[in-house]
Scaffold this motif. Structure first.
Motif, PDB file in Angstrom:
ATOM      1  N   ALA A 197      92.748 -80.165  46.930  1.00  0.00           N
ATOM      2  CA  ALA A 197      91.287 -80.245  46.879  1.00  0.00           C
ATOM      3  C   ALA A 197      90.753 -79.693  45.560  1.00  0.00           C
ATOM      4  O   ALA A 197      89.788 -80.226  45.004  1.00  0.00           O
ATOM      5  CB  ALA A 197      90.676 -79.498  48.064  1.00  0.00           C
ATOM      6  N   ARG A 198      91.378 -78.652  45.039  1.00  0.00           N
ATOM      7  CA  ARG A 198      90.959 -78.081  43.743  1.00  0.00           C
ATOM      8  C   ARG A 198      91.221 -79.052  42.594  1.00  0.00           C
ATOM      9  O   ARG A 198      90.539 -79.016  41.573  1.00  0.00           O
ATOM     10  CB  ARG A 198      91.705 -76.780  43.469  1.00  0.00           C
ATOM     11  N   ALA A 199      92.239 -79.901  42.735  1.00  0.00           N
ATOM     12  CA  ALA A 199      92.641 -80.814  41.660  1.00  0.00           C
ATOM     13  C   ALA A 199      91.728 -82.034  41.538  1.00  0.00           C
ATOM     14  O   ALA A 199      91.809 -82.761  40.554  1.00  0.00           O
ATOM     15  CB  ALA A 199      94.079 -81.271  41.882  1.00  0.00           C
ATOM     16  N   ILE A 200      90.869 -82.252  42.516  1.00  0.00           N
ATOM     17  CA  ILE A 200      90.007 -83.435  42.517  1.00  0.00           C
ATOM     18  C   ILE A 200      88.636 -83.061  41.980  1.00  0.00           C
ATOM     19  O   ILE A 200      88.049 -82.064  42.395  1.00  0.00           O
ATOM     20  CB  ILE A 200      89.874 -84.002  43.953  1.00  0.00           C
ATOM     21  N   ASP A 201      88.120 -83.868  41.060  1.00  0.00           N
ATOM     22  CA  ASP A 201      86.772 -83.657  40.533  1.00  0.00           C
ATOM     23  C   ASP A 201      85.779 -83.764  41.682  1.00  0.00           C
ATOM     24  O   ASP A 201      85.725 -84.792  42.365  1.00  0.00           O
ATOM     25  CB  ASP A 201      86.473 -84.720  39.478  1.00  0.00           C
TER      26      ASP A 201
END
Length: 162
Positions: free
Chosen positions: A76-80
């Protein structure tokens, strides 16, 4: 004021991400019973899920937290956030709830997931998506109004001097 009914008329497009086959099957059954949602993709690890999400076309991702490789939280952190689908975390661990909500999770479900509870989470996701669509429409209308004002300001006055 909303009466609780949804204005998003198409079925939600959902991806299920979990490394446990029984959990995938249970979530699939629950979504099938929801009637206004459909599973369009499944992944069994974070790397696979990242690829699915980056392809686009998903409204909601039901995301396990503890998986081999990339955890659900790291995924989730890796997605803009501007391009992210709605995340509903589905896990056996309550201790990650604060982290999930810091990532703007729409909901946090504990396994084994009760069908009724999942359906409530999907309705919450639908409302979030409707809000996003409304903000996009408002922004588009504001752009149109600004463009019309700019054209109007550039147009010569049509007053006639006699």
């Amino acid at each position: 004021m909303s009466d609780g009914t949804s204005t998003l008329t198409r079925p939600l497009r959902i991806a299920i991400v979990d490394d446990e086959p029984p959990a995938l099957r249970r979530l699939q059954m629950a979504i099938d019973k929801a009637g206004d949602a459909m599973v369009v993709a499944q992944a069994t690890n974070g790397e696979e899920a990242l690829g699915l999400i980056r392809k686009g076309g998903l409204d909601v991702v039901l995301l396990d937290i503890r998986m081999p490789g990339i955890s659900g939280l790291d995924l989730a952190r890796a997605i803009d956030p501007a391009e992210a689908p709605v995340f509903i975390f589905v896990t056996a661990f309550s201790r990650f709830a604060a982290d999930a909500f810091e990532l703007a999770a729409v909901d946090y479900l504990l396994k084994p997931v009760e069908f009724e509870r999942l359906h409530s989470a999907l309705e919450r996701a639908r409302r979030v998506l409707e809000g996003r669509e409304s903000r996009v429409r408002i922004a588009e209308l504001e752009e149109v109004v600004q463009a019309l004002r700019a054209v109007d300001a550039e147009a010569p006055e049509s007053g006639f001097a006699e």
